[in-house]
Motif scaffolding. Structure first.
Motif, PDB file in Angstrom:
ATOM      1  N   ARG A   1      10.534  -3.818  -5.043  1.00  0.00           N
ATOM      2  CA  ARG A   1      11.078  -2.508  -5.374  1.00  0.00           C
ATOM      3  C   ARG A   1      10.515  -1.963  -6.684  1.00  0.00           C
ATOM      4  NH1 ARG A   1      12.967   1.762  -2.584  1.00  0.00           N
ATOM      5  NH2 ARG A   1      14.850   2.692  -3.457  1.00  0.00           N
ATOM      6  N   TYR A   2      10.139  -2.834  -7.610  1.00  0.00           N
ATOM      7  CA  TYR A   2       9.611  -2.371  -8.891  1.00  0.00           C
ATOM      8  C   TYR A   2       8.340  -1.548  -8.726  1.00  0.00           C
ATOM      9  CZ  TYR A   2       7.032  -6.758  -8.167  1.00  0.00           C
ATOM     10  OH  TYR A   2       6.295  -7.776  -7.628  1.00  0.00           O
ATOM     11  N   VAL A   3       7.654  -1.714  -7.607  1.00  0.00           N
ATOM     12  CA  VAL A   3       6.480  -0.891  -7.354  1.00  0.00           C
ATOM     13  C   VAL A   3       6.697   0.045  -6.167  1.00  0.00           C
ATOM     14  CG1 VAL A   3       5.276  -2.567  -5.891  1.00  0.00           C
ATOM     15  CG2 VAL A   3       3.958  -0.887  -7.174  1.00  0.00           C
ATOM     16  N   SER A   4       7.466  -0.384  -5.160  1.00  0.00           N
ATOM     17  CA  SER A   4       7.675   0.485  -3.996  1.00  0.00           C
ATOM     18  C   SER A   4       8.449   1.747  -4.365  1.00  0.00           C
ATOM     19  CB  SER A   4       8.410  -0.267  -2.875  1.00  0.00           C
ATOM     20  OG  SER A   4       9.758  -0.532  -3.214  1.00  0.00           O
ATOM     21  N   VAL A   5       9.264   1.674  -5.414  1.00  0.00           N
ATOM     22  CA  VAL A   5      10.044   2.844  -5.817  1.00  0.00           C
ATOM     23  C   VAL A   5       9.155   3.981  -6.325  1.00  0.00           C
ATOM     24  CG1 VAL A   5      10.447   2.248  -8.252  1.00  0.00           C
ATOM     25  CG2 VAL A   5      12.226   3.428  -6.954  1.00  0.00           C
ATOM     26  N   ARG A   6       7.876   3.695  -6.570  1.00  0.00           N
ATOM     27  CA  ARG A   6       6.933   4.739  -6.990  1.00  0.00           C
ATOM     28  C   ARG A   6       6.511   5.653  -5.842  1.00  0.00           C
ATOM     29  NH1 ARG A   6       2.448   1.925 -11.001  1.00  0.00           N
ATOM     30  NH2 ARG A   6       3.897   1.036 -12.533  1.00  0.00           N
ATOM     31  N   GLY A   7       6.790   5.228  -4.604  1.00  0.00           N
ATOM     32  CA  GLY A   7       6.361   6.020  -3.450  1.00  0.00           C
ATOM     33  C   GLY A   7       6.953   7.425  -3.461  1.00  0.00           C
ATOM     34  N   LEU A   8       6.258   8.358  -2.848  1.00  0.00           N
ATOM     35  CA  LEU A   8       6.693   9.749  -2.853  1.00  0.00           C
ATOM     36  C   LEU A   8       8.046   9.919  -2.177  1.00  0.00           C
ATOM     37  CD1 LEU A   8       3.332  11.560  -2.005  1.00  0.00           C
ATOM     38  CD2 LEU A   8       4.366  11.208  -4.265  1.00  0.00           C
ATOM     39  N   ARG A   9       8.254   9.263  -1.060  1.00  0.00           N
ATOM     40  CA  ARG A   9       9.530   9.377  -0.348  1.00  0.00           C
ATOM     41  C   ARG A   9      10.647   8.699  -1.129  1.00  0.00           C
ATOM     42  NH1 ARG A   9       9.387   9.948   5.289  1.00  0.00           N
ATOM     43  NH2 ARG A   9      10.766   8.171   5.592  1.00  0.00           N
ATOM     44  N   GLU A  10      10.323   7.547  -1.708  1.00  0.00           N
ATOM     45  CA  GLU A  10      11.336   6.803  -2.462  1.00  0.00           C
ATOM     46  C   GLU A  10      11.831   7.606  -3.660  1.00  0.00           C
ATOM     47  OE1 GLU A  10       9.704   4.276   0.331  1.00  0.00           O
ATOM     48  OE2 GLU A  10       8.654   5.537  -1.098  1.00  0.00           O
TER      49      GLU A  10
ATOM     50  N   GLU B   1       0.870  -1.167   0.000  1.00  0.00           N
ATOM     51  CA  GLU B   1       0.000   0.000   0.000  1.00  0.00           C
ATOM     52  C   GLU B   1       0.917   1.230   0.000  1.00  0.00           C
ATOM     53  OE1 GLU B   1      -4.061   1.559   2.237  1.00  0.00           O
ATOM     54  OE2 GLU B   1      -2.967  -0.213   2.978  1.00  0.00           O
ATOM     55  N   ILE B   2       1.198   1.729  -1.173  1.00  0.00           N
ATOM     56  CA  ILE B   2       2.260   2.711  -1.355  1.00  0.00           C
ATOM     57  C   ILE B   2       2.113   3.949  -0.477  1.00  0.00           C
ATOM     58  CG2 ILE B   2       3.254   4.309  -3.061  1.00  0.00           C
ATOM     59  CD1 ILE B   2       3.123   2.031  -5.081  1.00  0.00           C
ATOM     60  N   PRO B   3       0.934   4.550  -0.347  1.00  0.00           N
ATOM     61  CA  PRO B   3       0.850   5.755   0.498  1.00  0.00           C
ATOM     62  C   PRO B   3       1.201   5.515   1.960  1.00  0.00           C
ATOM     63  CG  PRO B   3      -1.087   5.563  -0.916  1.00  0.00           C
ATOM     64  CD  PRO B   3      -0.354   4.263  -1.007  1.00  0.00           C
ATOM     65  N   LYS B   4       1.181   4.264   2.407  1.00  0.00           N
ATOM     66  CA  LYS B   4       1.414   3.978   3.826  1.00  0.00           C
ATOM     67  C   LYS B   4       2.769   3.328   4.094  1.00  0.00           C
ATOM     68  CE  LYS B   4      -3.503   3.549   4.916  1.00  0.00           C
ATOM     69  NZ  LYS B   4      -4.556   2.701   5.498  1.00  0.00           N
ATOM     70  N   MET B   5       3.624   3.252   3.076  1.00  0.00           N
ATOM     71  CA  MET B   5       4.923   2.609   3.265  1.00  0.00           C
ATOM     72  C   MET B   5       5.797   3.427   4.208  1.00  0.00           C
ATOM     73  SD  MET B   5       6.097   1.129  -0.456  1.00  0.00           S
ATOM     74  CE  MET B   5       6.359   2.774  -1.113  1.00  0.00           C
ATOM     75  N   GLU B   6       6.551   2.731   5.040  1.00  0.00           N
ATOM     76  CA  GLU B   6       7.529   3.362   5.913  1.00  0.00           C
ATOM     77  C   GLU B   6       8.838   2.596   5.796  1.00  0.00           C
ATOM     78  OE1 GLU B   6       7.357   6.093   7.568  1.00  0.00           O
ATOM     79  OE2 GLU B   6       5.200   6.524   7.334  1.00  0.00           O
ATOM     80  N   TRP B   7       9.955   3.323   5.742  1.00  0.00           N
ATOM     81  CA  TRP B   7      11.259   2.685   5.557  1.00  0.00           C
ATOM     82  C   TRP B   7      11.673   1.818   6.740  1.00  0.00           C
ATOM     83  CZ3 TRP B   7      13.489   7.893   3.545  1.00  0.00           C
ATOM     84  CH2 TRP B   7      13.229   8.004   2.168  1.00  0.00           C
ATOM     85  N   ASN B   8      11.154   2.090   7.918  1.00  0.00           N
ATOM     86  CA  ASN B   8      11.566   1.318   9.093  1.00  0.00           C
ATOM     87  C   ASN B   8      10.627   0.164   9.397  1.00  0.00           C
ATOM     88  OD1 ASN B   8       9.428   2.873   9.842  1.00  0.00           O
ATOM     89  ND2 ASN B   8      10.273   3.530  11.810  1.00  0.00           N
ATOM     90  N   VAL B   9       9.675  -0.093   8.513  1.00  0.00           N
ATOM     91  CA  VAL B   9       8.741  -1.196   8.715  1.00  0.00           C
ATOM     92  C   VAL B   9       8.948  -2.219   7.602  1.00  0.00           C
ATOM     93  CG1 VAL B   9       6.324  -1.868   8.878  1.00  0.00           C
ATOM     94  CG2 VAL B   9       7.060   0.317   9.829  1.00  0.00           C
TER      95      VAL B   9
END
Length: 445
Positions: free
Chosen positions: A127-136, A110-118
């Motif tokens: 990573r092919y989809v998590s890299v789309r996150g705003l922070r990433e 769930e990209i809007p709720k991703m956290e780097w420490n979780v």
């Protein structure tokens, strides 16, 4: 005879695409957006879609919409309206909603709720989809701007970009941290560094640089190491000492940070990070004095031939507190802690030190981001050093021969792009400062 004017059958002109960051310019006007479904909510009669494009996110509001899965690419045509609670202060009231390419299954994250420490490994697995996150993507944008400034400033200073081999017959620094590969039946390696080639190219262009990946077969499992990383390499000829090299890096970093202020303010705000001021003259301290300082001031005994991570952190703390600098050069490294090509320190009487080199590291916010120094340019001295390091002189012939032909005094440095990015943004794990990181356990995606 009269004739009726011809009736146009052309379709009405299509609205140009508007990016979300520019919505404030179109208050009350109809715009066309394209992007991805970042998040969605269906409240029965009203649907909310947070649309994400390359420039940011915005809220779109409509009714009777058939909402696709998150990460579907869509087009929205609608009227811009000021809304204080919407991202960016504006929302779009949907007139037409078109799915360009629908996601065929739910995103694994769930990209809007991703956290780097979780659960960081899960984020890297996908990573092919998590890299789309705003922070990433903010981290990667910052890195891209750092590289742009690096290119720009060096070109202005008369440097020429080069491209060196990444499949080599020997390591630039020796040791066992080399990735081996079969090269048509011969033993070859992935390059640890462009060091030897950029030294050769000083004899061509005098001032050269390269931006390219390098490879280290080190079995680290830490938050600060990668086995493939982006190295920003510089080499310059006709120097007087390593001071010239440190002065150049000082100016490079100044330009980099100024570039970030004009291009990445939003990314730093998103990540809650600050862009450091680079001193006009970054503080410098010899290694042995640095070791003594952290022992005397903080009670931290430093073992080995270098600074350990805690000593690096404490030394940076000292300079942040006493001089307001996030940067410090550690100079005069012992020969045992430097590669074979490091130039010996020249004593006041003109003799060469048998133990101390003109090598340096640059520390930033508690971690080394640069290694550099003056290199050996004398052929006889180089051959003595190669033998002293128990390296095979014959294996180094393709490199050492150029020193028979008038190489000037020269030196350089290399910045690890991911480490610099991570420390700038407060990213605890350097793997999140690379789009597709490689560590000892990760070859995909």
């Amino acid at each position: 005879m009269t004739t009726e004017p011809a009736q146009s059958t052309a379709a009405p002109a299509r609205l140009p695409r508007t990016l979300t960051r520019n919505l404030s310019q179109f208050d009350g006007q109809t715009v066309r957006l394209q992007g991805f479904v970042h998040a969605r909510r269906d409240l029965g009669g009203v649907q909310f879609v947070v649309l994400r494009d390359v420039s940011g996110i915005t809220q779109c509001v409509g009714s009777g919409l058939s909402l696709p899965l998150p990460e579907s690419s869509v087009e929205v045509v609608g009227k811009v309206k000021a809304h204080p609670k919407a991202p960016g202060g504006f929302e779009v009231q949907v007139e037409t909603f078109t799915v360009i390419t629908a996601a065929i299954e739910a995103s694994p994250l769930e990209i809007p709720k991703m956290e780097w420490n979780v659960n960081p490994e899960t984020m890297l697995d996908y990573r092919y989809v998590s890299v789309r996150g705003l922070r990433e993507r903010a981290a990667l944008k910052v890195q891209a701007e750092l590289v742009f400034a690096f290119h720009s400033h060096l070109r202005e200073q008369g440097f020429t970009e080069i491209s060196t081999p990444k499949i080599v017959s020997a390591g630039a620094e020796g040791g066992a941290n080399l990735f081996k590969l079969d090269y048509f039946g011969e033993q070859a390696y992935l390059a640890q560094s462009p060091q030897l080639y950029k030294q050769i190219m000083v004899g061509v262009f005098e001032r050269v640089y390269e931006v390219a990946p390098v490879y280290r077969a080190e079995e680290h499992a830490t938050s600060r190491h990668l086995n493939e990383y982006l190295s920003l390499d510089v080499e310059m000829g006709f120097i007087d000492s390593e001071e010239d090299v440190m002065n150049l890096e000082n100016s490079v970093l100044t330009v980099m940070m100024e570039r970030l202020k004009t291009t990445c303010a939003a990314e730093f705000a998103l990540l809650g990070a600050t862009i450091p001021e680079v001193p006009a003259h970054i503080p410098r301290i010899p290694l042995m004095e640095a070791r003594a300082l952290v022992t005397e001031k903080y009670g931290h005994a430093v073992g080995g031939k270098d600074l350990d991570p805690e000593a690096e952190r404490l030394l940076c703390q000292h300079y942040a507190e006493t001089e307001g600098s996030d940067f410090v050069f550690v100079t005069k490294y012992p020969r045992a802690a430097r590669p074979f090509y490091a130039h010996a320190e020249i004593n006041a009487d003109g003799s060469l030190s048998p133990d101390i080199t003109r090598g340096f590291d640059l520390l930033f916010r508690g971690i080394e981001i640069t290694s550099g120094g003056q290199r050996i340019h004398d052929h006889a001295m180089l051959m003595d050093s190669i033998r002293a390091y128990k390296m095979n002189p014959e294996a180094m012939t393709g490199y050492s021969e150029v020193f028979k032909f008038g190489m000037p005094p020269h030196g350089g440095f290399a910045i690890g792009a991911e480490r610099l990015t991570a420390k700038l943004l407060g990213i605890a794990n350097v793997r999140y400062a690379r789009a597709f990181p490689r560590d000892r356990n990760r070859l995909t995606p």
